[in-house]
Design a protein around this motif. Structure first.
Motif, PDB file in Angstrom:
ATOM      1  N   THR A   1      35.801 -84.993  27.826  1.00 35.86           N
ATOM      2  CA  THR A   1      34.394 -85.497  27.111  1.00 35.86           C
ATOM      3  C   THR A   1      34.346 -86.736  26.282  1.00 35.86           C
ATOM      4  O   THR A   1      33.642 -87.628  26.032  1.00 35.86           O
ATOM      5  CB  THR A   1      34.826 -83.991  25.711  1.00 35.86           C
ATOM      6  N   VAL A   2      35.774 -86.949  26.276  1.00 36.07           N
ATOM      7  CA  VAL A   2      36.002 -88.651  25.935  1.00 36.07           C
ATOM      8  C   VAL A   2      35.113 -89.722  26.972  1.00 36.07           C
ATOM      9  O   VAL A   2      34.567 -90.519  26.540  1.00 36.07           O
ATOM     10  CB  VAL A   2      37.503 -88.410  25.502  1.00 36.07           C
ATOM     11  N   ILE A   3      36.004 -89.114  27.869  1.00 36.64           N
ATOM     12  CA  ILE A   3      35.017 -90.523  29.810  1.00 36.64           C
ATOM     13  C   ILE A   3      33.783 -89.963  28.982  1.00 36.64           C
ATOM     14  O   ILE A   3      32.761 -91.423  28.964  1.00 36.64           O
ATOM     15  CB  ILE A   3      35.585 -90.290  30.189  1.00 36.64           C
ATOM     16  N   VAL A   4      32.836 -89.392  28.880  1.00 33.96           N
ATOM     17  CA  VAL A   4      30.955 -88.949  29.362  1.00 33.96           C
ATOM     18  C   VAL A   4      30.878 -89.588  27.953  1.00 33.96           C
ATOM     19  O   VAL A   4      29.758 -90.530  28.059  1.00 33.96           O
ATOM     20  CB  VAL A   4      31.251 -87.732  30.043  1.00 33.96           C
ATOM     21  N   ALA A   5      30.990 -89.208  26.516  1.00 30.08           N
ATOM     22  CA  ALA A   5      30.894 -90.067  25.664  1.00 30.08           C
ATOM     23  C   ALA A   5      31.111 -91.370  25.855  1.00 30.08           C
ATOM     24  O   ALA A   5      30.043 -92.285  25.399  1.00 30.08           O
ATOM     25  CB  ALA A   5      31.678 -89.463  24.385  1.00 30.08           C
ATOM     26  N   GLY A   6      31.885 -91.834  26.342  1.00 31.58           N
ATOM     27  CA  GLY A   6      31.767 -93.774  26.444  1.00 31.58           C
ATOM     28  C   GLY A   6      31.098 -93.948  27.221  1.00 31.58           C
ATOM     29  O   GLY A   6      30.680 -95.129  27.610  1.00 31.58           O
ATOM     30  N   VAL A   7      30.558 -93.329  28.239  1.00 30.14           N
ATOM     31  CA  VAL A   7      30.081 -93.440  29.334  1.00 30.14           C
ATOM     32  C   VAL A   7      28.474 -93.007  28.780  1.00 30.14           C
ATOM     33  O   VAL A   7      27.146 -94.442  29.041  1.00 30.14           O
ATOM     34  CB  VAL A   7      30.093 -93.427  31.113  1.00 30.14           C
TER      35      VAL A   7
END
Length: 115
Positions: free
Chosen positions: A21-27
């Motif tokens: 979730t954090v990775i997707v939100a960041g990208v």
């Protein structure tokens, strides 16, 4: 009486979902629309958009970009990660509070209830 269902005890699965979730939100946050959202559009259409140019104490991440970072994908991506982290903290706090209340209400109750 049966015990309430447990969502999952698989902490690894929840940890992986949180990291993704954090990775997707960041990208993905970098690819958000640059066009004004509903409120900004109304302000533009009615001529009072310039009144909102001053930073507000409630606008923690002005323009969805972290200040002081020069790389566009980083300043927007990190703003998305900060948003996810803040939301996680709020939801975690709420669920902890609700869980404690439920546990406090069940103190003294036995596992076996008369039918």
């Amino acid at each position: 009486m049966s015990k309430p269902p447990i969502v999952t005890s698989n902490k690894r699965k929840w940890l992986i979902m949180a990291i993704l979730t954090v990775i997707v939100a960041g990208v993905i946050s970098y690819f958000a629309s640059p066009h004004p959202d509903g409120l900004e559009r109304v302000a533009e259409n009615n001529g009072f958009i310039d009144k909102a140019k001053e930073p507000s104490w409630i606008a923690w991440i002005q323009g969805y970009e972290l200040p002081g970072i020069q790389v566009p994908i980083l300043k927007v991506g990190l703003a998305g990660i900060v948003g996810v982290a803040l939301m996680f903290l709020v939801l975690y706090g709420l669920t902890k509070t609700l869980t404690r209340r439920e546990e406090d209400n069940n103190v003294g109750e036995s596992d076996h209830h008369p039918s």
